[in-house]
Design a protein around this motif. Structure first.
Motif, mmCIF file in Angstrom:
data_model
loop_
_atom_site.group_PDB
_atom_site.id
_atom_site.type_symbol
_atom_site.label_atom_id
_atom_site.label_comp_id
_atom_site.label_asym_id
_atom_site.label_seq_id
_atom_site.Cartn_x
_atom_site.Cartn_y
_atom_site.Cartn_z
ATOM 1 N N PRO A 84 0.588 -1.417 0.223
ATOM 2 C CA PRO A 84 0.289 -0.318 0.499
ATOM 3 C C PRO A 84 1.058 1.662 0.268
ATOM 4 O O PRO A 84 0.516 2.456 -0.991
ATOM 5 N N ALA A 85 2.031 1.191 0.769
ATOM 6 C CA ALA A 85 2.854 2.290 0.919
ATOM 7 C C ALA A 85 3.902 2.439 -0.784
ATOM 8 O O ALA A 85 3.744 3.490 -0.761
ATOM 9 N N VAL A 86 3.742 1.635 -0.750
ATOM 10 C CA VAL A 86 4.099 1.858 -2.623
ATOM 11 C C VAL A 86 3.539 1.928 -3.364
ATOM 12 O O VAL A 86 3.617 3.230 -4.157
ATOM 13 N N GLY A 87 2.311 1.561 -3.507
ATOM 14 C CA GLY A 87 1.204 2.137 -4.278
ATOM 15 C C GLY A 87 1.261 4.110 -4.455
ATOM 16 O O GLY A 87 1.461 4.087 -5.302
ATOM 17 N N GLY A 89 3.188 6.008 -2.959
ATOM 18 C CA GLY A 89 4.629 6.004 -3.299
ATOM 19 C C GLY A 89 4.938 6.455 -5.254
ATOM 20 O O GLY A 89 5.558 7.400 -5.828
ATOM 21 N N VAL A 90 4.271 5.651 -5.634
ATOM 22 C CA VAL A 90 4.957 5.550 -6.967
ATOM 23 C C VAL A 90 3.430 6.670 -7.539
ATOM 24 O O VAL A 90 3.566 6.961 -8.481
ATOM 25 N N VAL A 91 2.351 6.815 -7.175
ATOM 26 C CA VAL A 91 1.602 7.892 -7.472
ATOM 27 C C VAL A 91 1.852 9.275 -7.238
ATOM 28 O O VAL A 91 2.273 10.497 -8.014
ATOM 29 N N VAL A 92 2.960 9.593 -6.376
ATOM 30 C CA VAL A 92 3.957 10.783 -5.813
ATOM 31 C C VAL A 92 5.265 10.846 -7.723
ATOM 32 O O VAL A 92 4.901 12.267 -7.766
ATOM 33 N N GLY A 93 5.581 9.674 -7.458
ATOM 34 C CA GLY A 93 6.470 9.642 -8.419
ATOM 35 C C GLY A 93 5.877 10.425 -9.959
ATOM 36 O O GLY A 93 6.578 11.028 -10.453
ATOM 37 N N THR A 94 5.174 9.563 -10.033
ATOM 38 C CA THR A 94 4.435 10.380 -11.517
ATOM 39 C C THR A 94 4.166 10.755 -11.512
ATOM 40 O O THR A 94 4.260 12.193 -12.382
ATOM 41 N N VAL A 95 3.279 11.900 -10.219
ATOM 42 C CA VAL A 95 3.406 13.274 -10.256
ATOM 43 C C VAL A 95 4.205 14.808 -10.566
ATOM 44 O O VAL A 95 4.172 14.988 -11.221
ATOM 45 N N LEU A 155 9.297 5.725 0.050
ATOM 46 C CA LEU A 155 10.058 6.158 -1.171
ATOM 47 C C LEU A 155 10.832 5.228 -1.768
ATOM 48 O O LEU A 155 11.204 5.445 -2.848
ATOM 49 N N GLY A 156 9.746 3.950 -1.734
ATOM 50 C CA GLY A 156 10.808 2.329 -2.977
ATOM 51 C C GLY A 156 9.917 3.109 -3.777
ATOM 52 O O GLY A 156 9.755 2.851 -4.989
ATOM 53 N N GLY A 157 8.529 3.111 -3.643
ATOM 54 C CA GLY A 157 7.669 3.790 -4.762
ATOM 55 C C GLY A 157 8.319 5.012 -5.480
ATOM 56 O O GLY A 157 7.655 4.968 -6.655
ATOM 57 N N PHE A 158 8.496 5.997 -4.864
ATOM 58 C CA PHE A 158 8.640 7.375 -5.193
ATOM 59 C C PHE A 158 10.114 6.461 -5.867
ATOM 60 O O PHE A 158 9.829 7.224 -7.428
ATOM 61 N N THR A 159 11.067 6.080 -5.713
ATOM 62 C CA THR A 159 11.841 6.448 -6.456
ATOM 63 C C THR A 159 11.935 5.465 -7.486
ATOM 64 O O THR A 159 13.238 5.925 -8.655
#
Length: 261
Positions: A84-87, A89-95, A155-159
């Motif tokens: 859930p936290a990675v998901g 982070g992925v959304v934040v990284g996309t933005v 952090l992992g999802g974002f990076t």
């Protein structure tokens, strides 16, 4: 995608990308985090933003080989706690990718990797001083363990979304949670296969993956396979302490590669 950039590679540039693909296979089955060097090579040969889309299918090929090799060693309670936290982070990284330029992306990821390596080294020295070796997955159900999982997960999802650099972040998390070599590799294999596949629609939507990039991927995937086999051979000859040091060293090198001009 700039097809001129993709198809006007020199022999040396293609050789560098092939070596980076080889390192992806090796890192997935031996020293997780070593693919940060691959990330730096791709970003040096190709435009930084475009390189993330080209590298993603190569990483997925390595993930598939790693899952086939270490599928019996995955620790699923840790994975379910992270997703859930990675998901998020992925959304934040996309933005973030919608407005950040290459320089901002490189500096941000490099700083995060070095910070994670420093925190992990500090924690491991403190554990050694206490004389209490960590057990595999210790503390993930405690309040502090849940908070750590969420922090590293975001952090992992974002990076991983921004620069395919989630490997070192998750490596630092798994080391800090006390995972031994095979449990580390099995858990990270399933983690990145699921996360990287889920990133495909985001990357395609941002224009980072298209037909021409996939053709270059098809030429590079063949170099992932020998890297994975050599990694499988090497991991049985690396003791736990050396394994941990190599993971941390690869993280530091990757961070410095991103920060240096």
């Amino acid at each position: 995608m700039d097809t001129m950039t993709l198809w006007h590679l020199t022999g040396w540039e293609f050789a560098a990308l092939a070596f980076a693909a080889f390192l992806v296979g090796f890192s997935k089955t031996a020293v997780s985090g070593a693919n940060t060097v691959s990330l730096a090579i791709f970003a040096a040969v190709l435009p930084a933003r475009a390189s993330t889309g080209i590298l993603l299918p190569v990483l997925i090929a390595g993930d598939i080989l790693a899952v086939l090799t270490y599928r019996r060693h995955a620790h699923w309670p840790t994975l379910w706690r992270l997703f859930p936290a990675v998901g998020a982070g992925v959304v934040v990284g996309t933005v973030f990718l919608l407005w950040a330029n290459d320089a901002v992306v490189r500096t941000s990821i490099g700083a995060i990797l070095l910070l994670m390596a420093g925190v992990t080294i500090w924690r491991r020295r403190r554990t050694d001083a206490d004389g209490r070796p960590a057990g595999e997955g210790d503390g993930i159900t405690s309040r502090a363990g849940r908070l750590k999982a969420r922090s590293y997960g975001v952090l992992g999802g974002f990076t991983t979304m921004v620069a395919n650099a989630g490997g070192p972040v998750m490596s630092m998390y798994l080391l800090s949670a006390g995972f031994r070599k095979l449990g580390f590799l099995g858990t990270s294999a399933f983690f990145f296969l699921i996360v990287n596949v889920s990133k495909l629609p985001f990357s395609a939507g941002l224009g980072l993956i298209d037909e021409s990039s996939l053709l270059l991927d098809a030429a590079l995937v063949g170099f992932v396979v020998p890297g994975a086999f050599i990694g499988k051979w090497a991991v049985n000859r690396i003791n736990q302490r050396l394994f941990e040091r190599l993971v941390i060293a690869a993280t530091v090198i990757g961070g410095l590669e991103l920060l240096l001009p």
